[in-house]
Design a protein around this motif. Sequence first.
Motif, PDB file in Angstrom:
ATOM      1  N   LEU A  94      50.650  41.561  39.254  1.00  0.00           N
ATOM      2  CA  LEU A  94      49.850  41.274  38.375  1.00  0.00           C
ATOM      3  C   LEU A  94      50.120  39.785  37.650  1.00  0.00           C
ATOM      4  O   LEU A  94      49.087  39.231  37.320  1.00  0.00           O
ATOM      5  CB  LEU A  94      50.063  42.077  37.168  1.00  0.00           C
ATOM      6  CG  LEU A  94      48.930  42.324  36.055  1.00  0.00           C
ATOM      7  CD1 LEU A  94      48.741  43.837  35.568  1.00  0.00           C
ATOM      8  CD2 LEU A  94      49.256  41.443  34.899  1.00  0.00           C
ATOM      9  N   ALA A  95      51.270  39.388  37.411  1.00  0.00           N
ATOM     10  CA  ALA A  95      51.715  38.246  37.024  1.00  0.00           C
ATOM     11  C   ALA A  95      51.104  36.867  37.826  1.00  0.00           C
ATOM     12  O   ALA A  95      50.407  35.996  37.222  1.00  0.00           O
ATOM     13  CB  ALA A  95      53.304  37.867  36.535  1.00  0.00           C
ATOM     14  N   ASN A  96      51.556  37.166  39.332  1.00  0.00           N
ATOM     15  CA  ASN A  96      50.961  36.107  40.025  1.00  0.00           C
ATOM     16  C   ASN A  96      49.321  36.103  40.128  1.00  0.00           C
ATOM     17  O   ASN A  96      48.573  35.135  40.331  1.00  0.00           O
ATOM     18  CB  ASN A  96      51.384  36.362  41.390  1.00  0.00           C
ATOM     19  CG  ASN A  96      52.919  35.774  41.623  1.00  0.00           C
ATOM     20  OD1 ASN A  96      53.410  34.757  40.864  1.00  0.00           O
ATOM     21  ND2 ASN A  96      53.874  36.260  42.370  1.00  0.00           N
ATOM     22  N   LEU A  97      48.728  37.138  40.043  1.00  0.00           N
ATOM     23  CA  LEU A  97      47.240  37.191  40.358  1.00  0.00           C
ATOM     24  C   LEU A  97      46.638  36.656  39.010  1.00  0.00           C
ATOM     25  O   LEU A  97      45.841  35.961  38.780  1.00  0.00           O
ATOM     26  CB  LEU A  97      46.568  38.596  40.306  1.00  0.00           C
ATOM     27  CG  LEU A  97      44.881  38.521  40.430  1.00  0.00           C
ATOM     28  CD1 LEU A  97      44.688  38.026  41.535  1.00  0.00           C
ATOM     29  CD2 LEU A  97      44.849  40.325  40.511  1.00  0.00           C
ATOM     30  N   ALA A  98      47.190  36.966  37.668  1.00  0.00           N
ATOM     31  CA  ALA A  98      46.947  36.264  36.551  1.00  0.00           C
ATOM     32  C   ALA A  98      47.034  34.578  36.601  1.00  0.00           C
ATOM     33  O   ALA A  98      46.101  33.828  36.130  1.00  0.00           O
ATOM     34  CB  ALA A  98      47.582  36.575  35.148  1.00  0.00           C
ATOM     35  N   SER A  99      48.136  34.213  37.149  1.00  0.00           N
ATOM     36  CA  SER A  99      48.320  32.707  37.663  1.00  0.00           C
ATOM     37  C   SER A  99      46.927  31.986  38.496  1.00  0.00           C
ATOM     38  O   SER A  99      46.513  31.117  38.525  1.00  0.00           O
ATOM     39  CB  SER A  99      49.403  32.578  38.097  1.00  0.00           C
ATOM     40  OG  SER A  99      50.481  32.671  37.191  1.00  0.00           O
ATOM     41  N   ALA A 100      46.683  32.956  39.314  1.00  0.00           N
ATOM     42  CA  ALA A 100      45.814  32.579  40.444  1.00  0.00           C
ATOM     43  C   ALA A 100      44.506  32.615  39.839  1.00  0.00           C
ATOM     44  O   ALA A 100      43.671  31.608  40.461  1.00  0.00           O
ATOM     45  CB  ALA A 100      46.053  33.767  41.648  1.00  0.00           C
ATOM     46  N   ILE A 101      44.064  33.592  38.941  1.00  0.00           N
ATOM     47  CA  ILE A 101      42.523  33.451  38.577  1.00  0.00           C
ATOM     48  C   ILE A 101      42.428  32.800  37.180  1.00  0.00           C
ATOM     49  O   ILE A 101      41.094  32.771  36.902  1.00  0.00           O
ATOM     50  CB  ILE A 101      42.064  34.983  38.557  1.00  0.00           C
ATOM     51  CG1 ILE A 101      42.916  35.760  37.564  1.00  0.00           C
ATOM     52  CG2 ILE A 101      42.388  35.505  39.948  1.00  0.00           C
ATOM     53  CD1 ILE A 101      42.225  37.090  37.515  1.00  0.00           C
ATOM     54  N   THR A 102      43.239  32.535  36.460  1.00  0.00           N
ATOM     55  CA  THR A 102      43.260  31.926  35.019  1.00  0.00           C
ATOM     56  C   THR A 102      43.121  30.589  34.931  1.00  0.00           C
ATOM     57  O   THR A 102      44.067  29.717  35.453  1.00  0.00           O
ATOM     58  CB  THR A 102      44.332  32.574  34.242  1.00  0.00           C
ATOM     59  OG1 THR A 102      44.312  33.856  34.422  1.00  0.00           O
ATOM     60  CG2 THR A 102      44.024  32.254  32.748  1.00  0.00           C
ATOM     61  N   THR A 103      42.158  29.955  34.151  1.00  0.00           N
ATOM     62  CA  THR A 103      42.072  28.477  33.892  1.00  0.00           C
ATOM     63  C   THR A 103      42.663  28.533  32.314  1.00  0.00           C
ATOM     64  O   THR A 103      42.352  29.358  31.700  1.00  0.00           O
ATOM     65  CB  THR A 103      40.547  28.143  33.949  1.00  0.00           C
ATOM     66  OG1 THR A 103      39.942  28.227  35.189  1.00  0.00           O
ATOM     67  CG2 THR A 103      40.536  26.912  33.502  1.00  0.00           C
ATOM     68  N   PRO A 104      43.510  27.531  31.787  1.00  0.00           N
ATOM     69  CA  PRO A 104      43.887  27.739  30.492  1.00  0.00           C
ATOM     70  C   PRO A 104      42.606  27.457  29.478  1.00  0.00           C
ATOM     71  O   PRO A 104      41.573  27.084  29.770  1.00  0.00           O
ATOM     72  CB  PRO A 104      44.409  26.263  30.577  1.00  0.00           C
ATOM     73  CG  PRO A 104      44.963  26.079  31.849  1.00  0.00           C
ATOM     74  CD  PRO A 104      43.987  26.343  32.954  1.00  0.00           C
ATOM     75  N   GLY A 105      42.850  28.496  28.651  1.00  0.00           N
ATOM     76  CA  GLY A 105      41.786  28.681  27.693  1.00  0.00           C
ATOM     77  C   GLY A 105      40.772  29.833  28.118  1.00  0.00           C
ATOM     78  O   GLY A 105      40.160  30.334  27.117  1.00  0.00           O
ATOM     79  N   ASP A 106      40.828  30.295  29.189  1.00  0.00           N
ATOM     80  CA  ASP A 106      40.340  31.727  29.374  1.00  0.00           C
ATOM     81  C   ASP A 106      40.528  32.848  28.582  1.00  0.00           C
ATOM     82  O   ASP A 106      41.785  32.853  28.181  1.00  0.00           O
ATOM     83  CB  ASP A 106      40.467  32.259  31.107  1.00  0.00           C
ATOM     84  CG  ASP A 106      39.558  31.356  32.003  1.00  0.00           C
ATOM     85  OD1 ASP A 106      38.717  30.537  31.409  1.00  0.00           O
ATOM     86  OD2 ASP A 106      39.781  31.686  33.321  1.00  0.00           O
ATOM     87  N   VAL A 107      39.579  33.621  28.217  1.00  0.00           N
ATOM     88  CA  VAL A 107      39.935  34.888  27.502  1.00  0.00           C
ATOM     89  C   VAL A 107      40.096  36.159  28.179  1.00  0.00           C
ATOM     90  O   VAL A 107      39.333  36.224  28.975  1.00  0.00           O
ATOM     91  CB  VAL A 107      38.866  35.013  26.163  1.00  0.00           C
ATOM     92  CG1 VAL A 107      39.265  36.359  25.630  1.00  0.00           C
ATOM     93  CG2 VAL A 107      38.872  33.563  25.442  1.00  0.00           C
ATOM     94  N   ILE A 108      41.118  36.785  28.011  1.00  0.00           N
ATOM     95  CA  ILE A 108      41.235  38.125  28.728  1.00  0.00           C
ATOM     96  C   ILE A 108      41.337  39.211  27.940  1.00  0.00           C
ATOM     97  O   ILE A 108      41.894  39.116  26.462  1.00  0.00           O
ATOM     98  CB  ILE A 108      42.915  38.110  29.504  1.00  0.00           C
ATOM     99  CG1 ILE A 108      42.777  36.698  30.430  1.00  0.00           C
ATOM    100  CG2 ILE A 108      42.732  39.469  30.318  1.00  0.00           C
ATOM    101  CD1 ILE A 108      41.728  36.933  31.586  1.00  0.00           C
ATOM    102  N   LEU A 109      40.720  40.297  28.120  1.00  0.00           N
ATOM    103  CA  LEU A 109      40.800  41.479  27.206  1.00  0.00           C
ATOM    104  C   LEU A 109      42.198  42.347  27.578  1.00  0.00           C
ATOM    105  O   LEU A 109      42.033  42.630  28.827  1.00  0.00           O
ATOM    106  CB  LEU A 109      39.530  42.270  27.183  1.00  0.00           C
ATOM    107  CG  LEU A 109      38.118  41.457  26.925  1.00  0.00           C
ATOM    108  CD1 LEU A 109      37.059  42.422  27.062  1.00  0.00           C
ATOM    109  CD2 LEU A 109      38.282  41.116  25.473  1.00  0.00           C
ATOM    110  N   VAL A 110      42.663  42.770  26.688  1.00  0.00           N
ATOM    111  CA  VAL A 110      44.012  43.495  26.841  1.00  0.00           C
ATOM    112  C   VAL A 110      44.388  44.491  26.020  1.00  0.00           C
ATOM    113  O   VAL A 110      44.065  44.262  24.680  1.00  0.00           O
ATOM    114  CB  VAL A 110      45.232  42.557  27.117  1.00  0.00           C
ATOM    115  CG1 VAL A 110      46.580  43.614  27.392  1.00  0.00           C
ATOM    116  CG2 VAL A 110      45.018  41.385  27.996  1.00  0.00           C
ATOM    117  N   PRO A 111      44.498  45.980  26.650  1.00  0.00           N
ATOM    118  CA  PRO A 111      44.393  47.149  25.468  1.00  0.00           C
ATOM    119  C   PRO A 111      45.962  46.690  24.589  1.00  0.00           C
ATOM    120  O   PRO A 111      46.976  46.166  25.162  1.00  0.00           O
ATOM    121  CB  PRO A 111      44.879  48.168  26.458  1.00  0.00           C
ATOM    122  CG  PRO A 111      44.464  47.802  27.786  1.00  0.00           C
ATOM    123  CD  PRO A 111      44.491  46.377  27.734  1.00  0.00           C
TER     124      PRO A 111
END
Length: 408
Positions: free
Chosen positions: A106-123
């Motif tokens: 999960l952590a590596n996929l977050a790095s793979a798909i995230t551009t700084p400033g992107d917003v992610i919805l998390v419970p």
Amino acid sequence: MADEFARIRRLPPYVFAEVNQMKARLRAAGRDIIDLGMGNPDTPTPAHIVDKLVEAVRDPKTHRYSQSRGIPGLRRAASSYYRRRFGVEIDPETEVVVTIGSKEGLANLASAITTPGDVILVPNPSYPIHPYGFVIAGANIRHVPHGPGYDFLAELEYAVRHTSPKPVAMVLNYPGNPTSEVIDVAQYEKLVAFARRHEMYILSDLAYAEVYFDGVPPPSILSVPGARDLAVEFTSLSKTYNMAGWRVGFAAGNRRLIQALAKIKSYLDYGQFTPVQVAGAAALNGPQDCVEEMRTLYRERRDVLVEGLHGIGWPVPTPKASMFCWAPIPDEFKHLGSLEFSKLLLARADVAVSPGIGFGEYGDGYVRIAMVENKHRIRQAVRNIKRFFKEYREEQALKPAEALEEVR
């Protein structure tokens, strides 16, 4: 030079560290601490899995570099698991990546798909890697209230309406850690429709898929038609086969996300040690009676814990899945908050639990109790808590009289 690195500054103090340090001090002083804090399985890995590891490790060829996306045998085993368990066909070549535990994936996929400033919805509350994997990657987190008393889908809709820029992904976790909450396929269908409508990806954590009770297996989000257009799911062997320390799991689903994860892993690692992956394939392909034994074990522990706490006046919900009880703090202790209540349980009852605040601000009214001790130890924990509750109430009853004496 800066006193602290930028990404480290974005990570809050680790709440659990305070409880862990206190636990270590008490044990060093000779106290018998019953540790119901960390979700760390206490039973051994099944023998046939260990035997396969030993067999594989004796082959010198397995001592070389492995494959970052996972050996073909384990990817095929993961595909077979999805077919057998969920009725879902997964292509082992394009829709599966082996991970060094679901947390790493999960952590590596977050790095793979995230551009700084992107917003992610998390419970919120949620397992810490769910928000902080993205925080480390430079994203901004929109915390979405979740759990008892909240309509999660309505909270998601509210979050999207009041978030700029538009969220690019959302995290799901059922059965939930820490909440132990479960949902059905119909609810997954609504969440997939929501994500499609708002053009966002879904990262689903299914680590507790096999730790369920009362005969209702938790579903996979990939069971929903069209879910693979936007969803990837993380699964772990840690709890299912008591392989927590082995660090092996896999991601399955959307080909674009799987390709992104495979590419970033190709730069970061050479994959899990091959014998561990061979043993992982043996776990998935081999006899599954050990999984039912695991479920029976946690079901029995759950019943002892829940019935025991009810018996001493702490009415906690009965979890339908996972190895955790998400316990509301008793009313007379709510003013303390979850961290201070956890420290009090440790100091006065010799019982360690996880403070709910460690999983997010909306968890502060709860503690997470892990069923990682045998039934005898769980009964002892309940007796210790009962004694502490009695002593605490007696102390509180004396306070008005003491205050009156001071006035006189």
